[in-house]
Design an enzyme around this catalytic site. Structure first.
Site, mmCIF file in Angstrom:
data_model
loop_
_atom_site.group_PDB
_atom_site.id
_atom_site.type_symbol
_atom_site.label_atom_id
_atom_site.label_comp_id
_atom_site.label_asym_id
_atom_site.label_seq_id
_atom_site.Cartn_x
_atom_site.Cartn_y
_atom_site.Cartn_z
ATOM 1 N N LYS A 22 0.841 -1.210 0.000
ATOM 2 C CA LYS A 22 0.000 0.000 0.000
ATOM 3 C C LYS A 22 0.874 1.257 0.000
ATOM 4 O O LYS A 22 0.632 2.187 -0.755
ATOM 5 C CB LYS A 22 -0.903 -0.002 1.245
ATOM 6 C CG LYS A 22 -1.636 1.302 1.459
ATOM 7 C CD LYS A 22 -2.536 1.257 2.656
ATOM 8 C CE LYS A 22 -1.876 1.648 3.951
ATOM 9 N NZ LYS A 22 -1.506 3.070 4.080
ATOM 10 N N ASN A 23 1.890 1.263 0.833
ATOM 11 C CA ASN A 23 2.667 2.494 0.985
ATOM 12 C C ASN A 23 3.595 2.773 -0.194
ATOM 13 O O ASN A 23 4.209 3.833 -0.255
ATOM 14 C CB ASN A 23 3.456 2.472 2.301
ATOM 15 C CG ASN A 23 2.521 2.614 3.492
ATOM 16 O OD1 ASN A 23 1.314 2.825 3.321
ATOM 17 N ND2 ASN A 23 3.068 2.484 4.692
ATOM 18 N N ARG A 92 -5.664 10.010 4.313
ATOM 19 C CA ARG A 92 -4.701 11.001 4.796
ATOM 20 C C ARG A 92 -3.475 11.091 3.902
ATOM 21 O O ARG A 92 -2.877 12.140 3.755
ATOM 22 C CB ARG A 92 -4.294 10.686 6.226
ATOM 23 C CG ARG A 92 -5.396 11.077 7.129
ATOM 24 C CD ARG A 92 -5.109 11.053 8.560
ATOM 25 N NE ARG A 92 -6.377 11.364 9.178
ATOM 26 C CZ ARG A 92 -7.257 10.457 9.556
ATOM 27 N NH1 ARG A 92 -6.960 9.187 9.455
ATOM 28 N NH2 ARG A 92 -8.402 10.814 10.062
ATOM 29 N N CYS A 116 -6.871 12.540 13.090
ATOM 30 C CA CYS A 116 -6.270 12.193 14.371
ATOM 31 C C CYS A 116 -6.260 10.685 14.595
ATOM 32 O O CYS A 116 -6.253 10.216 15.718
ATOM 33 C CB CYS A 116 -7.009 12.871 15.507
ATOM 34 S SG CYS A 116 -8.707 12.341 15.589
ATOM 35 N N ARG A 121 -1.218 14.524 12.726
ATOM 36 C CA ARG A 121 -0.317 14.199 11.610
ATOM 37 C C ARG A 121 -0.070 15.468 10.803
ATOM 38 O O ARG A 121 -0.636 15.656 9.740
ATOM 39 C CB ARG A 121 -0.916 13.107 10.743
ATOM 40 C CG ARG A 121 -0.821 11.746 11.394
ATOM 41 C CD ARG A 121 -1.415 10.679 10.552
ATOM 42 N NE ARG A 121 -0.424 9.969 9.752
ATOM 43 C CZ ARG A 121 -0.685 8.827 9.130
ATOM 44 N NH1 ARG A 121 -1.851 8.279 9.191
ATOM 45 N NH2 ARG A 121 0.261 8.231 8.437
ATOM 46 N N PRO A 122 0.799 16.335 11.328
ATOM 47 C CA PRO A 122 1.047 17.599 10.636
ATOM 48 C C PRO A 122 1.775 17.380 9.304
ATOM 49 O O PRO A 122 2.358 16.315 9.088
ATOM 50 C CB PRO A 122 1.933 18.371 11.609
ATOM 51 C CG PRO A 122 2.542 17.356 12.508
ATOM 52 C CD PRO A 122 1.626 16.169 12.528
ATOM 53 N N ILE A 123 1.720 18.392 8.423
ATOM 54 C CA ILE A 123 2.451 18.287 7.159
ATOM 55 C C ILE A 123 3.453 19.436 7.009
ATOM 56 O O ILE A 123 3.811 19.829 5.910
ATOM 57 C CB ILE A 123 1.500 18.203 5.937
ATOM 58 C CG1 ILE A 123 0.532 19.392 5.897
ATOM 59 C CG2 ILE A 123 0.735 16.893 5.918
ATOM 60 C CD1 ILE A 123 -0.197 19.516 4.542
ATOM 61 N N ASP A 124 3.875 19.981 8.181
ATOM 62 C CA ASP A 124 4.788 21.129 8.150
ATOM 63 C C ASP A 124 6.090 20.821 7.408
ATOM 64 O O ASP A 124 6.630 21.677 6.696
ATOM 65 C CB ASP A 124 5.077 21.600 9.589
ATOM 66 C CG ASP A 124 5.582 20.480 10.484
ATOM 67 O OD1 ASP A 124 5.002 19.369 10.441
ATOM 68 O OD2 ASP A 124 6.570 20.679 11.214
ATOM 69 N N ASP A 306 3.963 0.486 11.987
ATOM 70 C CA ASP A 306 2.736 -0.160 11.490
ATOM 71 C C ASP A 306 2.639 -1.628 11.907
ATOM 72 O O ASP A 306 1.539 -2.199 11.884
ATOM 73 C CB ASP A 306 2.664 -0.071 9.949
ATOM 74 C CG ASP A 306 2.422 1.350 9.484
ATOM 75 O OD1 ASP A 306 2.129 2.212 10.327
ATOM 76 O OD2 ASP A 306 2.532 1.591 8.266
ATOM 77 N N ILE A 328 6.997 6.701 16.958
ATOM 78 C CA ILE A 328 6.753 7.473 15.728
ATOM 79 C C ILE A 328 5.471 8.305 15.840
ATOM 80 O O ILE A 328 5.460 9.486 15.498
ATOM 81 C CB ILE A 328 6.667 6.550 14.485
ATOM 82 C CG1 ILE A 328 7.899 5.634 14.409
ATOM 83 C CG2 ILE A 328 6.505 7.373 13.203
ATOM 84 C CD1 ILE A 328 9.225 6.309 14.189
ATOM 85 N N ARG A 398 -8.929 -0.650 3.816
ATOM 86 C CA ARG A 398 -8.015 0.365 3.259
ATOM 87 C C ARG A 398 -6.694 -0.251 2.834
ATOM 88 O O ARG A 398 -6.023 0.278 1.949
ATOM 89 C CB ARG A 398 -7.697 1.439 4.319
ATOM 90 C CG ARG A 398 -8.775 2.465 4.515
ATOM 91 C CD ARG A 398 -8.287 3.524 5.498
ATOM 92 N NE ARG A 398 -6.915 3.862 5.191
ATOM 93 C CZ ARG A 398 -5.958 4.098 6.091
ATOM 94 N NH1 ARG A 398 -6.214 4.067 7.364
ATOM 95 N NH2 ARG A 398 -4.732 4.399 5.718
#
Ligand code: UD1
Length: 417
Positions: A22-23, A92, A116, A121-124, A306, A328, A398
């Site tokens: 998937k990833n 996400r 959440c 899960r910020p994307i900064d 995971d 993580i 998913r």
């Protein structure tokens, strides 16, 4: 939404072929946007996150066709650079489309993926890296308007954390940028190397993936290409754990043992016998699983976050007490409340979960809280005496292709109801 019903306590035994990762497939599908003409992606799992990626590609004007596990994407009709909020929210990891759309058109509008499920899960890191490449970003009403007025340009980027998604976004943005991009402290996950292999086969010049120093020399254009997605190392770990909690054995084909070194080591510590042969693994569980020394999730090649829920579910029936430390994500233990309904003895505090193994779990009704947490409930139900019902299985769908069919094939009493 249907439920999964499992009558536990059946010993699992047999052979399974592992689906594509998937990833890997999600960033590769985003990467097709950078290629001229049609790309063919093989070993593409039938999971809902892929369906959403294809919907995003369709929305952007691309043509997508699936024949079994092969997907064809024709990006020649791309006529849009906005991803609607409804699609951003469905998945996400849709944020990985940002680098690819910017690479193709120089502008993109997306909404903040937020959410959440595993804590914030910020994307900064994604955004500040893209800014270094000449992208200006304005946030209005929850939408991010991203523009590279003078086109994307190569940059020297240091990541404050080796984020998988940020590394992928930068690679995607850099592939067609002007000049050279360097990523320091890059993530080293095999799925990043898979993305680079796909892009390089289309004519990109990306070097160093698998190390923490990646160089991307921007090229003028990328051609159409074909690519086969690598096997999913987390799905492989899930089926090994399924065999382990039922005292069974399993042969996995289409796996990459070299991508699973840290995970295999934990299974071995719990007494499992693992024999890797090329692209397959022969796995046998011991009579009783043993406790393991503290497991800590880390960035690759450390133990994958995971696989945490999968190992924790397995350790609930091990002999003795084990400790897991999640490094993580901030809040990844929601599913442990559901595991406790099966009789698991787990205490969590902050990053730490203490799992006191019990002889037996007992069947109950559980609800999935997230993808891998959902897989953990399936494992508990396989180990438990009696019939369990697992709800909210959209989380599982998913990432797992035909999980009920696969478990049925190796002897589980399982149905989708
Ligand atoms: C990817 C995987 C996910 C896996 C995770 C870690 C995909 C589709 N998903 O997610 O399955 O669990 O890697 O191996 O590949 N962070 C920031 N700012 C950012 C980006 C990340 O603070 O801009 C933080 C995150 O909140 C998290 C940590 O960094 O605490 C790791 O995130 P990251 O490596 O980016 O994970 P994802 O790419 O989201």
């Amino acid at each position: 939404m249907p439920e999964i019903k499992i009558k536990g306590g059946k010993r699992l035994s047999g052979e399974l072929c592992i689906q594509g990762a998937k990833n890997s497939v999600l960033p590769v599908l985003a990467g097709t946007l950078l290629c001229d003409g049609e790309c063919i992606v093989h070993n593409c799992p039938e999971i809902s996150d892929v369906d959403i990626s294809l919907k995003i590609l369709n929305f952007l004007g691309c043509g997508c066709k699936r024949e079994g596990n092969t997907v064809r994407v024709d990006t020649s009709g791309m006529n849009n650079d906005e991803i609607p909020d409804s699609l951003m929210r469905e998945m996400r990891s849709s944020v990985v489309f940002l680098g690819a759309i910017l690479g193709r058109t120089g502008k993109a509008v997306i909404s903040n993926p937020g959410g959440c499920e595993l804590g914030p899960r910020p994307i900064d890191i994604h955004l500040s890296s893209l800014e270094k490449m000449g992208v200006s970003i304005k946030e209005e009403h929850g939408l991010l308007y991203c523009t590279a007025e003078n086109g994307l340009k190569g940059a020297d980027i240091y990541l404050s954390f080796p984020s998988v998604g940020a590394t992928e976004n930068i690679i995607l943005a850099a592939a067609l940028a002007k000049g050279k991009t360097v990523i320091h402290n890059a993530a080293r996950e095999p799925e990043i190397s898979d993305l680079a292999d796909f892009l390089n086969s289309a004519g990109a010049r990306i070097y160093g993936c698998g190390s923490d120093y990646i160089e991307v020399y921007g090229v003028e254009r990328l051609n159409s290409t074909q690519h086969t997605i690598i096997p999913d190392r987390i799905v492989a770990a899930t089926y090994m754990a399924a065999a382990a909690v039922t005292g069974g054995d399993i042969t996995l084909c289409n796996v990459m043992p070299s991508h699973m070194v840290s995970t295999l080591s934990v299974f071995r510590e719990s007494g499992c016998i693992i024999d890797p042969h090329g692209k397959s693994i022969v796995f046998k569980s011991p009579e009783r699983l043993k406790r393991v020394p503290t497991v800590r999730s880390l960035v690759y090649p450390g133990f994958p976050t995971d696989a945490g829920p999968i190992i924790i579910a397995m350790l609930t029936v091990a002999n003795g007490t084990s400790v897991f430390v999640e490094n993580i994500f901030e809040s990844r233990y929601k599913y442990t409340d559901e595991l406790k309904r099966f009789g698991a003895k787990i205490k969590t505090e902050g990053k730490v979960a203490v799992v006191e193994g019990v002889e037996r779990l007992s069947a109950t009704a559980g609800k999935c809280t997230d993808l891998r947490g959902g897989a953990a409930l399936i494992l508990a139900a396989l180990a438990a005496e009696g019939e369990s019902e697992i709800g909210e299985i959209q989380h599982i769908l998913r990432g797992y292709e035909d999980i009920t069919g696969n478990l049925l094939r190796i002897g589980a009493d399982i149905k989708l109801d």
